[in-house]
Write an enzyme that holds these catalytic residues in place. Structure first.
Site, PDB file in Angstrom:
ATOM      1  N   ARG A   8       0.845  -1.220   0.030  1.00  0.00           N
ATOM      2  CA  ARG A   8       0.006  -0.184   0.053  1.00  0.00           C
ATOM      3  C   ARG A   8       0.754   1.342   0.153  1.00  0.00           C
ATOM      4  NH1 ARG A   8      -0.634   2.516   5.239  1.00  0.00           N
ATOM      5  NH2 ARG A   8       0.180   1.392   6.968  1.00  0.00           N
ATOM      6  N   HIS A 189       5.765   6.463  -2.232  1.00  0.00           N
ATOM      7  CA  HIS A 189       6.684   5.892  -3.299  1.00  0.00           C
ATOM      8  C   HIS A 189       7.664   5.286  -2.490  1.00  0.00           C
ATOM      9  CE1 HIS A 189       4.431   8.161  -5.841  1.00  0.00           C
ATOM     10  NE2 HIS A 189       4.777   9.225  -5.693  1.00  0.00           N
ATOM     11  N   ARG A 190       7.264   5.038  -1.088  1.00  0.00           N
ATOM     12  CA  ARG A 190       8.507   4.459  -0.036  1.00  0.00           C
ATOM     13  C   ARG A 190       9.577   5.474  -0.019  1.00  0.00           C
ATOM     14  NH1 ARG A 190       4.793   1.492  -0.210  1.00  0.00           N
ATOM     15  NH2 ARG A 190       4.508  -0.761  -0.362  1.00  0.00           N
ATOM     16  N   LEU A 191       9.295   6.740  -0.034  1.00  0.00           N
ATOM     17  CA  LEU A 191      10.333   7.696   0.327  1.00  0.00           C
ATOM     18  C   LEU A 191      10.011   8.418   1.555  1.00  0.00           C
ATOM     19  CD1 LEU A 191      10.568   9.650  -3.161  1.00  0.00           C
ATOM     20  CD2 LEU A 191      12.181   7.925  -2.136  1.00  0.00           C
TER      21      LEU A 191
END
Length: 212
Positions: A8, A189-191
């Site tokens: 997610r 965005h996993r940042l």
């Protein structure tokens, strides 16, 4: 479903340097209160990680009982696996996983035993059933069945039917004095946003942003 397909986005919030308190304890208090206000089932639940003499880590969930400028406090049976491991290596890591608001706090430090007077004060504040459970459980040791455990509990209930239940000599507590504390906020965005407070020799704190 393939596990690799479960994912997610993290987009509830962001974390910037100017949003952080100067003190990691003040920042923790803020986030903990927000977790409490969000009505999480167990906002004070934390994963406690220790290491044995062979370098094997182990983890378990324990409830935080106090947090202030001195550190993070929890209580346990001193015959438990974690207590035995802390006796030979007091390095410890705490992890607060507040998934619902996409946050984590990770504490790195050393566990210092609490004085008996402090342990007794907390023990006597616990519900009677919890006090009896402390007496009944030889924590981390094998037990033949749940029925055997319940029988021991019933025996302790009969033994301490009258008067106050005394502090077991095998029950204690720790204050985790942190050297580093990380605050993690999920990002798109996993940042993710990660900030590490690092204690200096004069007990001041330096804050560094970490790569996600």
């Amino acid at each position: 479903m393939k596990l690799e397909d479960i994912r997610r986005e993290y987009n509830k919030d962001g974390l910037r340097r100017e949003m952080l308190k100067d003190s990691p304890f003040a920042q923790f208090d803020l986030w903990l209160q927000q977790a409490i206000d969000a009505k999480f089932s167990d906002p004070t639940a934390m994963v406690v990680a220790t290491v044995d003499e062979h370098g094997q880590p182990s983890q378990r969930i324990v409830l935080l009982k106090q947090a202030d400028e001195n550190g993070f406090v929890f209580f346990t049976n001193t015959g438990s696996r974690k207590a035995k491991e802390l006796k030979q290596n007091n390095k410890i890591c705490l992890h607060f996983p507040w998934h619902e608001i996409e946050r984590q706090v990770i504490v790195y430090g050393e566990a210092q035993p609490l004085p008996t007077s402090r342990v007794a004060k907390y023990f006597l504040s616990r519900p009677k059933e919890s006090q009896l459970a402390a007496w009944a459980s030889q924590q981390s040791r094998p037990v033949s069945s749940r029925n055997a455990l319940l029988q021991t509990f019933a025996g302790m209930k009969e033994k301490f039917a009258k008067g106050e239940i005394p502090l077991p000599d095998f029950w204690g507590g720790y204050c985790v004095v942190p050297s580093k504390i990380e605050f993690w906020q999920g990002g798109e965005h996993r940042l993710h946003d990660r900030f590490m407070y690092i204690r200096q020799a004069d007990n001041s704190w330096v804050i560094e942003r970490l790569n996600p």
